[in-house]
Motif scaffolding. Sequence first.
Motif, PDB file in Angstrom:
ATOM      1  N   HIS B 168     -29.962 -52.333 -20.951  1.00  0.00           N
ATOM      2  CA  HIS B 168     -31.339 -52.321 -21.450  1.00  0.00           C
ATOM      3  C   HIS B 168     -32.243 -53.112 -20.498  1.00  0.00           C
ATOM      4  O   HIS B 168     -31.845 -54.184 -20.023  1.00  0.00           O
ATOM      5  CB  HIS B 168     -31.361 -52.951 -22.845  1.00  0.00           C
ATOM      6  CG  HIS B 168     -32.639 -52.713 -23.583  1.00  0.00           C
ATOM      7  ND1 HIS B 168     -33.806 -53.365 -23.276  1.00  0.00           N
ATOM      8  CD2 HIS B 168     -32.935 -51.877 -24.587  1.00  0.00           C
ATOM      9  CE1 HIS B 168     -34.770 -52.944 -24.093  1.00  0.00           C
ATOM     10  NE2 HIS B 168     -34.268 -52.040 -24.898  1.00  0.00           N
ATOM     11  N   PRO B 169     -33.442 -52.609 -20.253  1.00  0.00           N
ATOM     12  CA  PRO B 169     -34.347 -53.303 -19.326  1.00  0.00           C
ATOM     13  C   PRO B 169     -34.670 -54.754 -19.712  1.00  0.00           C
ATOM     14  O   PRO B 169     -35.148 -55.507 -18.879  1.00  0.00           O
ATOM     15  CB  PRO B 169     -35.607 -52.429 -19.368  1.00  0.00           C
ATOM     16  CG  PRO B 169     -35.083 -51.064 -19.650  1.00  0.00           C
ATOM     17  CD  PRO B 169     -33.938 -51.273 -20.616  1.00  0.00           C
ATOM     18  N   ILE B 170     -34.374 -55.140 -20.919  1.00  0.00           N
ATOM     19  CA  ILE B 170     -34.541 -56.548 -21.283  1.00  0.00           C
ATOM     20  C   ILE B 170     -33.668 -57.431 -20.389  1.00  0.00           C
ATOM     21  O   ILE B 170     -33.949 -58.616 -20.198  1.00  0.00           O
ATOM     22  CB  ILE B 170     -34.208 -56.760 -22.779  1.00  0.00           C
ATOM     23  CG1 ILE B 170     -34.697 -58.113 -23.282  1.00  0.00           C
ATOM     24  CG2 ILE B 170     -32.748 -56.609 -23.057  1.00  0.00           C
ATOM     25  CD1 ILE B 170     -34.480 -58.311 -24.781  1.00  0.00           C
ATOM     26  N   ALA B 172     -32.927 -56.599 -17.095  1.00  0.00           N
ATOM     27  CA  ALA B 172     -33.069 -56.191 -15.688  1.00  0.00           C
ATOM     28  C   ALA B 172     -33.193 -57.388 -14.752  1.00  0.00           C
ATOM     29  O   ALA B 172     -32.708 -57.354 -13.622  1.00  0.00           O
ATOM     30  CB  ALA B 172     -34.278 -55.266 -15.519  1.00  0.00           C
ATOM     31  N   ALA B 173     -33.823 -58.454 -15.206  1.00  0.00           N
ATOM     32  CA  ALA B 173     -34.030 -59.601 -14.313  1.00  0.00           C
ATOM     33  C   ALA B 173     -32.778 -60.447 -14.177  1.00  0.00           C
ATOM     34  O   ALA B 173     -32.498 -60.971 -13.098  1.00  0.00           O
ATOM     35  CB  ALA B 173     -35.185 -60.466 -14.821  1.00  0.00           C
ATOM     36  N   SER B 179     -30.822 -49.885 -14.999  1.00  0.00           N
ATOM     37  CA  SER B 179     -31.577 -49.931 -16.249  1.00  0.00           C
ATOM     38  C   SER B 179     -31.525 -48.679 -17.100  1.00  0.00           C
ATOM     39  O   SER B 179     -31.968 -48.702 -18.247  1.00  0.00           O
ATOM     40  CB  SER B 179     -33.048 -50.259 -15.946  1.00  0.00           C
ATOM     41  OG  SER B 179     -33.153 -51.492 -15.264  1.00  0.00           O
ATOM     42  N   THR B 180     -31.044 -47.584 -16.554  1.00  0.00           N
ATOM     43  CA  THR B 180     -30.982 -46.361 -17.345  1.00  0.00           C
ATOM     44  C   THR B 180     -29.675 -45.635 -17.041  1.00  0.00           C
ATOM     45  O   THR B 180     -29.071 -45.816 -15.979  1.00  0.00           O
ATOM     46  CB  THR B 180     -32.144 -45.394 -17.017  1.00  0.00           C
ATOM     47  OG1 THR B 180     -32.081 -45.036 -15.634  1.00  0.00           O
ATOM     48  CG2 THR B 180     -33.499 -46.021 -17.326  1.00  0.00           C
TER      49      THR B 180
END
Lengths: 301, 301
Positions: B168-170, B172-173, B179-180
């Motif tokens: 999940h892009p939450i 990504a950092a 992310s997908t």
Amino acid sequence: MTAVTTELDVPSGAPARVETPAPGDPRLARLSLNQKTVDGWGLREAIDGCVAAGLPAIGTWREPVADVGLETAARWVREAGLRVSSVCRGGFFTGAGDLSQAARHDDNRRALDEAAALGAPCLVLVPGGLPAGDRDLGAARSRAAAAVEALVPHALDVGVRLAIEPMHPIFAADRGVVSTLGQALDMAEPLPVEAVGVVVDTFHVWWEPGVEDQIARAGARIASYQVCEWITPLPPDALLSRGMMGDGHIDFPRLTSLVAAAGYTGDVEVEIFNADVWAADGRAVVDTLARRYVELVEPHL
Amino acid sequence: MTAVTTELDVPSGAPARVETPAPGDPRLARLSLNQKTVDGWGLREAIDGCVAAGLPAIGTWREPVADVGLETAARWVREAGLRVSSVCRGGFFTGAGDLSQAARHDDNRRALDEAAALGAPCLVLVPGGLPAGDRDLGAARSRAAAAVEALVPHALDVGVRLAIEPMHPIFAADRGVVSTLGQALDMAEPLPVEAVGVVVDTFHVWWEPGVEDQIARAGARIASYQVCEWITPLPPDALLSRGMMGDGHIDFPRLTSLVAAAGYTGDVEVEIFNADVWAADGRAVVDTLARRYVELVEPHL
């Protein structure tokens, strides 16, 4: 969690890397304060804060405008010589049921009227989340698309663009079912470009695979460029998890260059929802964001 | 935040909608407990918990396996008659610098060896986040892709698949720059299907625009199907924000049907990181997830 080297001068007061730009500095010519960034200010204080710092534009929210009355608000911004870069916010289209959708349509028409009265070029649309107990994300996305389309005639009538805001997937369930810039463009492209655009908000799209191609694809559809930061550890309230540019992980020079290359020439709004920023002195927040903007964003426009 | 009607029988003890399936129930034939779901259990307790509840498989983590020693762990699962559905976790590829990357490569080779010793079909790869102060997401993604490719020969040697987990892009950092599902497949497809697959984890991909097409595209690349829930309000610690299936917004029947239609015939792991679930009695957690699985997932496999 990855530690991030920060130079957080709000609220910590650490030294800034650039001087605060003075009013009249040409580097401020496109900087807009989204008034939610200083949540403690009413519209009067936000207008005065922009003027004092030399910001030529403000992004207004409907509630503080309603607090003083639309006519008064429009007069204040006009007399202050400010542009209204956008009005936040319309949308919340995804409620189920005809009554809910009809009421939302009417409310969004009023929001377009308010934006027109304020001279704003666009109304930011937050799509809305899943209704309680509803797990049909595809249907909610379709409702949002249909609701935007239904507003096109009124948007054209009043000369205000509908700006679909794709939202970080952290909000897909409860605030915004449109999750990528690519998806927002899929919704926008069948509709007239003068009526429907998109918001490029760095917080929402920075992680998106292929965002370079999507920003280029967006081109004249970019109705608003908003900047704020993805910080870690993520603050506990997801809604208030945005940071000051430079304190986190987003490559502002790169994203800004892409937006500029796509042809965007409008204002750049700083919109930060963050409890620490909200607790800080409003003037210090504006000074800080102006410094960060001049350092990280403006040279790449 | 949207209120969600919950029937949370862990930890609240509310009545369940289905009876707890008994050991031997054929509906449990593909259910696996990812051992992180009961964080308080060591490997011994987790194995015993699976056997007691009639679960035929377990997803193990490297640290609790190391706590008892690899040989002992392999013997325990063999003697208990369990399958190891996956090993968590390899990856964390995105550290900058040659030394970091060489050390990571060696550690991932060892993780593949451990997975082989346990008889697991795949090693789950968490790609890793951005190094401190590094804002070049594209470069981090490229490093992750190169690191996976470098592991292919050893994966083929030991007969364990590398399972790229889009996150999940939450995250990504700080945890996962992939992310997908679409992006994971872009990384996997140039590499041999017997060496490199993907994880479909409902928490990570439920919001993804076009996820239907991506799951179909994944086909034989699906190395692991993991289920857990997106709940709101999102718990304050993003890392522990996952919920029990049925308590949130994810359409498990739909996603499960898509995974089944793509040809996946492997185990289904329940992997939940959540402070409330972790605080609950482990046996109650396993009973609850078995009920939810039988209600929401198994009929659609």
